[in-house]
Design an enzyme around this catalytic site. Structure first.
Site, PDB file in Angstrom:
ATOM      1  N   LYS A   1      12.082  -1.577   6.830  1.00  0.00           N
ATOM      2  CA  LYS A   1      12.427  -2.950   5.907  1.00  0.00           C
ATOM      3  C   LYS A   1      14.224  -2.314   5.154  1.00  0.00           C
ATOM      4  O   LYS A   1      13.824  -1.562   4.831  1.00  0.00           O
ATOM      5  CB  LYS A   1      11.269  -3.659   4.793  1.00  0.00           C
ATOM      6  CG  LYS A   1      10.142  -4.282   5.284  1.00  0.00           C
ATOM      7  CD  LYS A   1       9.528  -4.576   4.109  1.00  0.00           C
ATOM      8  CE  LYS A   1       7.454  -4.675   4.406  1.00  0.00           C
ATOM      9  NZ  LYS A   1       7.970  -6.160   5.487  1.00  0.00           N
TER      10      LYS A   1
ATOM     11  N   HIS B   1       1.845   1.391   0.987  1.00  0.00           N
ATOM     12  CA  HIS B   1       4.063   0.858   0.858  1.00  0.00           C
ATOM     13  C   HIS B   1       3.913   0.957  -0.553  1.00  0.00           C
ATOM     14  O   HIS B   1       5.231   1.497  -0.888  1.00  0.00           O
ATOM     15  CB  HIS B   1       3.468  -1.076   1.138  1.00  0.00           C
ATOM     16  CG  HIS B   1       2.588  -1.001   2.657  1.00  0.00           C
ATOM     17  ND1 HIS B   1       3.188  -0.380   3.711  1.00  0.00           N
ATOM     18  CD2 HIS B   1       1.839  -1.459   3.312  1.00  0.00           C
ATOM     19  CE1 HIS B   1       2.369  -0.495   4.885  1.00  0.00           C
ATOM     20  NE2 HIS B   1       1.450  -1.740   4.413  1.00  0.00           N
TER      21      HIS B   1
ATOM     22  N   LYS C   1      -3.749 -10.224  -2.754  1.00  0.00           N
ATOM     23  CA  LYS C   1      -3.837 -11.635  -1.319  1.00  0.00           C
ATOM     24  C   LYS C   1      -4.448 -12.575  -2.369  1.00  0.00           C
ATOM     25  O   LYS C   1      -4.851 -12.583  -3.460  1.00  0.00           O
ATOM     26  CB  LYS C   1      -4.427 -10.883  -0.557  1.00  0.00           C
ATOM     27  CG  LYS C   1      -4.571  -9.580   0.609  1.00  0.00           C
ATOM     28  CD  LYS C   1      -4.906  -9.862   1.585  1.00  0.00           C
ATOM     29  CE  LYS C   1      -5.307  -8.504   2.599  1.00  0.00           C
ATOM     30  NZ  LYS C   1      -3.516  -8.777   3.100  1.00  0.00           N
TER      31      LYS C   1
ATOM     32  N   GLU D   1       1.239 -11.791  -1.858  1.00  0.00           N
ATOM     33  CA  GLU D   1       1.313 -12.384  -0.296  1.00  0.00           C
ATOM     34  C   GLU D   1       0.206 -13.514  -0.768  1.00  0.00           C
ATOM     35  O   GLU D   1      -0.469 -13.799  -1.729  1.00  0.00           O
ATOM     36  CB  GLU D   1       0.043 -11.665   0.242  1.00  0.00           C
ATOM     37  CG  GLU D   1       0.001 -10.183   0.778  1.00  0.00           C
ATOM     38  CD  GLU D   1      -0.192  -9.285   1.304  1.00  0.00           C
ATOM     39  OE1 GLU D   1       0.292  -9.407   2.929  1.00  0.00           O
ATOM     40  OE2 GLU D   1      -0.730  -9.046   1.165  1.00  0.00           O
TER      41      GLU D   1
ATOM     42  N   ASP E   1      -5.329  -0.303   1.690  1.00  0.00           N
ATOM     43  CA  ASP E   1      -4.014  -1.238   2.350  1.00  0.00           C
ATOM     44  C   ASP E   1      -3.550  -1.120   2.017  1.00  0.00           C
ATOM     45  O   ASP E   1      -2.434  -1.106   3.066  1.00  0.00           O
ATOM     46  CB  ASP E   1      -5.288  -2.507   2.586  1.00  0.00           C
ATOM     47  CG  ASP E   1      -4.588  -3.109   3.135  1.00  0.00           C
ATOM     48  OD1 ASP E   1      -4.870  -2.434   4.590  1.00  0.00           O
ATOM     49  OD2 ASP E   1      -4.190  -4.317   3.649  1.00  0.00           O
TER      50      ASP E   1
ATOM     51  N   LYS F   1      -0.668   2.899  10.153  1.00  0.00           N
ATOM     52  CA  LYS F   1      -2.138   3.321   9.113  1.00  0.00           C
ATOM     53  C   LYS F   1      -2.973   2.483   9.618  1.00  0.00           C
ATOM     54  O   LYS F   1      -2.390   1.501  10.254  1.00  0.00           O
ATOM     55  CB  LYS F   1      -0.868   3.183   7.695  1.00  0.00           C
ATOM     56  CG  LYS F   1      -0.845   1.308   7.465  1.00  0.00           C
ATOM     57  CD  LYS F   1      -0.461   0.788   5.758  1.00  0.00           C
ATOM     58  CE  LYS F   1      -1.466   0.723   5.760  1.00  0.00           C
ATOM     59  NZ  LYS F   1      -2.095  -0.935   5.755  1.00  0.00           N
TER      60      LYS F   1
ATOM     61  N   HIS G   1       5.486   0.791   7.410  1.00  0.00           N
ATOM     62  CA  HIS G   1       6.580  -0.327   7.940  1.00  0.00           C
ATOM     63  C   HIS G   1       7.297  -1.048   6.546  1.00  0.00           C
ATOM     64  O   HIS G   1       8.348  -1.189   7.103  1.00  0.00           O
ATOM     65  CB  HIS G   1       5.767  -1.371   8.936  1.00  0.00           C
ATOM     66  CG  HIS G   1       5.251  -2.133   7.983  1.00  0.00           C
ATOM     67  ND1 HIS G   1       4.333  -2.657   7.715  1.00  0.00           N
ATOM     68  CD2 HIS G   1       5.787  -4.109   7.503  1.00  0.00           C
ATOM     69  CE1 HIS G   1       3.500  -3.871   7.198  1.00  0.00           C
ATOM     70  NE2 HIS G   1       4.674  -4.659   6.831  1.00  0.00           N
TER      71      HIS G   1
ATOM     72  N   ARG H   1      -7.452  -2.802  25.882  1.00  0.00           N
ATOM     73  CA  ARG H   1      -9.672  -2.539  26.281  1.00  0.00           C
ATOM     74  C   ARG H   1      -9.916  -4.169  27.532  1.00  0.00           C
ATOM     75  O   ARG H   1     -10.948  -3.796  28.808  1.00  0.00           O
ATOM     76  CB  ARG H   1     -10.513  -2.786  25.505  1.00  0.00           C
ATOM     77  CG  ARG H   1     -10.577  -0.927  24.954  1.00  0.00           C
ATOM     78  CD  ARG H   1     -12.192  -0.874  23.805  1.00  0.00           C
ATOM     79  NE  ARG H   1     -11.854  -2.477  22.947  1.00  0.00           N
ATOM     80  CZ  ARG H   1     -12.534  -2.776  22.235  1.00  0.00           C
ATOM     81  NH1 ARG H   1     -13.771  -1.775  21.793  1.00  0.00           N
ATOM     82  NH2 ARG H   1     -12.135  -3.588  20.841  1.00  0.00           N
TER      83      ARG H   1
ATOM     84  N   PHE I   1      -8.165  -0.064  29.653  1.00  0.00           N
ATOM     85  CA  PHE I   1      -8.548   0.838  29.550  1.00  0.00           C
ATOM     86  C   PHE I   1      -9.592   1.202  28.293  1.00  0.00           C
ATOM     87  O   PHE I   1      -9.293   1.145  27.180  1.00  0.00           O
ATOM     88  CB  PHE I   1      -7.336   1.743  29.757  1.00  0.00           C
ATOM     89  CG  PHE I   1      -7.940   3.519  29.511  1.00  0.00           C
ATOM     90  CD1 PHE I   1      -8.645   4.378  30.438  1.00  0.00           C
ATOM     91  CD2 PHE I   1      -8.436   4.412  28.647  1.00  0.00           C
ATOM     92  CE1 PHE I   1      -9.552   5.644  30.310  1.00  0.00           C
ATOM     93  CE2 PHE I   1      -9.052   5.705  28.439  1.00  0.00           C
ATOM     94  CZ  PHE I   1      -9.729   5.881  29.143  1.00  0.00           C
TER      95      PHE I   1
HETATM   96  C1  BG6 Z   1      -0.288  -4.090   5.932  1.00  0.00           C
HETATM   97  C2  BG6 Z   1      -1.614  -4.195   5.308  1.00  0.00           C
HETATM   98  O1  BG6 Z   1       0.211  -2.481   6.268  1.00  0.00           O
HETATM   99  O2  BG6 Z   1       0.482  -4.634   5.238  1.00  0.00           O
HETATM  100  C3  BG6 Z   1      -2.034  -6.394   4.855  1.00  0.00           C
HETATM  101  O3  BG6 Z   1      -2.547  -3.811   6.255  1.00  0.00           O
HETATM  102  C4  BG6 Z   1      -0.500  -6.694   4.894  1.00  0.00           C
HETATM  103  O4  BG6 Z   1      -2.875  -6.743   5.018  1.00  0.00           O
HETATM  104  C5  BG6 Z   1       1.072  -6.436   5.395  1.00  0.00           C
HETATM  105  O5  BG6 Z   1      -0.029  -7.951   5.076  1.00  0.00           O
HETATM  106  C6  BG6 Z   1       1.726  -6.541   4.852  1.00  0.00           C
HETATM  107  O6  BG6 Z   1       2.983  -6.847   5.346  1.00  0.00           O
HETATM  108  P1  BG6 Z   1       4.479  -7.478   5.388  1.00  0.00           P
HETATM  109  O7  BG6 Z   1       5.506  -6.777   5.838  1.00  0.00           O
HETATM  110  O8  BG6 Z   1       3.714  -9.164   5.401  1.00  0.00           O
HETATM  111  O9  BG6 Z   1       4.740  -7.859   3.802  1.00  0.00           O
END
Ligand code: BG6
Length: 487
Positions: free
Chosen positions: A179, A237, A333, A213, A232, A145, A175, A46, A84
């Site tokens: 891994k 995951h 977190k 995390e 989340d 996601k 994602h 944007r 855009f």
């Molecule tokens: C994301 C979440 O999908 O994955 C984040 O939205 C999270 O909140 C992240 O921090 C963690 O991914 P990774 O690869 O750093 O473990």
């Protein structure tokens, strides 16, 4: 061998995901000489930026270590920035912009289109890209996601995008499946005969899946405060990790069969009760000697927010292989350490030396950091024939394979470029996981506080203690470690 020629279009190109993950992944793919000269990259954002301003904004020097100037030049040469705005933009101008790039490179109409965008504008963006010419090529649309915010919205979203796209054109990203050590769960299970016979309730006592995390919500409070740890992380995951550990062996048509099996696990999950769930929210605390503020004090978070930043659950899978084996999942977190791993804890052996059975065997799949696989086995204690000691056989992935292992997003992009769906959740999996998570959210009690820098709320320890177990938090890097008091 090079990948097929294709135009790569990234929506949300000025965002963090694109700068941190997607553009660096393209750099690595170029470095491995996998992209043909007919693979231009159109970046859409944007922000009203010139081409040069956009390249500067990417700050590639921050996100790509030890750059090779030639590869970098090649990458930058492929990029065209188009500004855009989905709300107010003129779609004809957007289409002309893409067509100009198409004419310049002129090789193919194949398109990989990556939506690094909020879910709320997926549908609109699908309608826009539907106007692009792709009669003489394929198009593969990649959705970041979250795919929906609950079962109802995930279904609605799917129905709307399916008006324009076929299932084979859709790639829903998780994602974690990109891994290396997550993919290795399947290799460990299905390419090693020694494990296949013991993979189930007759030999396994329980499974622990942890994604911990140290980061807080960073600049994502707007998104995070509406979603929380369950939506989340658990919905996608952690439940994917559980599916990979638990699924039945896929047959030869790996891509579809793998997705069938992963979905079957989700269908067999027993609905959760309140006592199976612990939610938490971080207060202030200290991480790595640094003071950090409480979640409610983070910019953009409501002062009285009840959003959870931690979740632990006790899941049960109601099928012949897993009946009676708890899967404990937890994520949060602002915890003490950044690490993700899976621990498969075996039953205690009854015939051990001296009749004590030794410690339970344990497989640790270390997803990050220090990727690897470890196996705890019992050996005789030197000089004490009636005693056993638990030792760790430890495989360090990067020590063995070097630092060139692809990052998750590089694998994700490569899989889409190859048209391989196996590592992308299918809609039925997404719906089953939302169903499970909707129920979780409906029955869970409000989050309790935990100090930043801790291992989470005390209630999460009590969840396992109630079953006579405990979280295996000790760092098992040493050659010898003890699991005593597990039972
Ligand atoms: C994301 C979440 O999908 O994955 C984040 O939205 C999270 O909140 C992240 O921090 C963690 O991914 P990774 O690869 O750093 O473990």
């Amino acid at each position: 061998m090079k990948l097929e020629s294709q135009m790569i279009i990234i929506f949300g190109a000025t965002g963090d995901l694109s700068r941190r993950k997607l553009i660096p992944s393209l750099y690595y793919l170029i470095g491995k000489q996998l992209l043909t000269d007919c693979t231009p990259v159109v970046c859409i954002g944007r922000k009203n930026l010139t081409q040069q301003e956009f390249i500067k904004h990417l700050s590639v020097e921050q996100f790509i270590r030890n750059q090779d100037p030639q590869v970098m030049q090649d990458l930058i040469g492929r990029i065209t920035y188009l500004s855009f705005d989905m709300e107010s933009g003129n779609s004809d101008e957007f289409i002309d912009g893409v067509n100009d790039v198409q004419k310049k490179y002129g090789c193919t109409q194949n398109k990989l289109i990556y939506f690094a965008l909020p879910t709320s504008i997926f549908e609109q963006t699908v309608q826009l890209i539907n106007k692009l010419d792709s009669e003489n090529g394929w198009r593969r649309i990649v959705f970041e996601k979250p795919f929906g915010a609950d079962l109802a919205s995930a279904r609605r979203l799917d129905a709307n995008i399916r008006t324009f796209l076929g299932e084979d054109e859709i790639y829903r990203v998780d994602h974690y499946l990109g891994k290396e050590l997550v993919q290795n769960i399947l290799t460990l299970r299905f390419a090693n005969e020694i494990f296949s016979g013991v993979w189930g309730a007759h030999a396994i006592d329980h499974v622990q899946i942890t994604v911990s995390e140290t980061l807080g919500v960073e600049k994502r409070a707007g998104y995070y405060d509406k979603n929380g740890a369950v939506r989340d992380m658990i919905q996608n995951h952690l439940l994917q990790l559980l599916s990979f550990v638990a699924l039945e062996p896929p047959d030869d048509d790996v891509a579809e069969s793998l997705r069938d099996q992963a979905e079957a696990v989700m269908r067999d999950l027993q609905p959760l009760e309140e006592a199976d769930i612990v939610l938490g929210q971080y207060g202030s605390g200290v991480i790595d000697s640094e003071k950090v503020r409480a979640y409610r004090m983070e910019p953009g978070v409501a002062e009285n927010s009840t959003t959870e930043t931690y979740a632990a659950i006790r899941a049960h899978i109601n099928n012949d292989r897993w009946r009676g084996v708890p899967f404990y999942l937890r994520t949060g977190k602002r915890l003490r350490q950044r690490h993700a791993d899976i621990k498969i804890v075996f039953r205690q052996c009854v015939r051990g030396s001296g009749g004590n059975g030794g410690e339970p065997n344990l497989i640790i799949i270390r997803i990050q950091p220090d990727e690897g696989i470890a196996l705890a086995v019992n050996v005789q204690k030197p000089g004490e024939e009636d005693k056993t000691v638990s030792v760790l056989m430890d495989f360090c992935h990067h020590c063995h394979f070097g630092p060139n292992t692809p990052e998750a997003y590089e694998s994700i992009l490569r899989n889409v470029m190859e048209g391989d769906h196996s590592l992308f959740p299918r809609q039925d999996w997404i719906e089953s996981s939302w169903k499970y998570v909707d129920r979780l959210r409906a029955v869970a009690s409000a989050p309790t506080a935990y100090p930043a820098g801790s291992t989470g709320p005390e209630e999460a320890d009590a969840l396992l203690e109630a079953d006579g177990r405990r979280w295996l938090d000790e760092e098992p890097a040493a050659a010898v470690f003890s699991l005593s008091s597990l039972h």
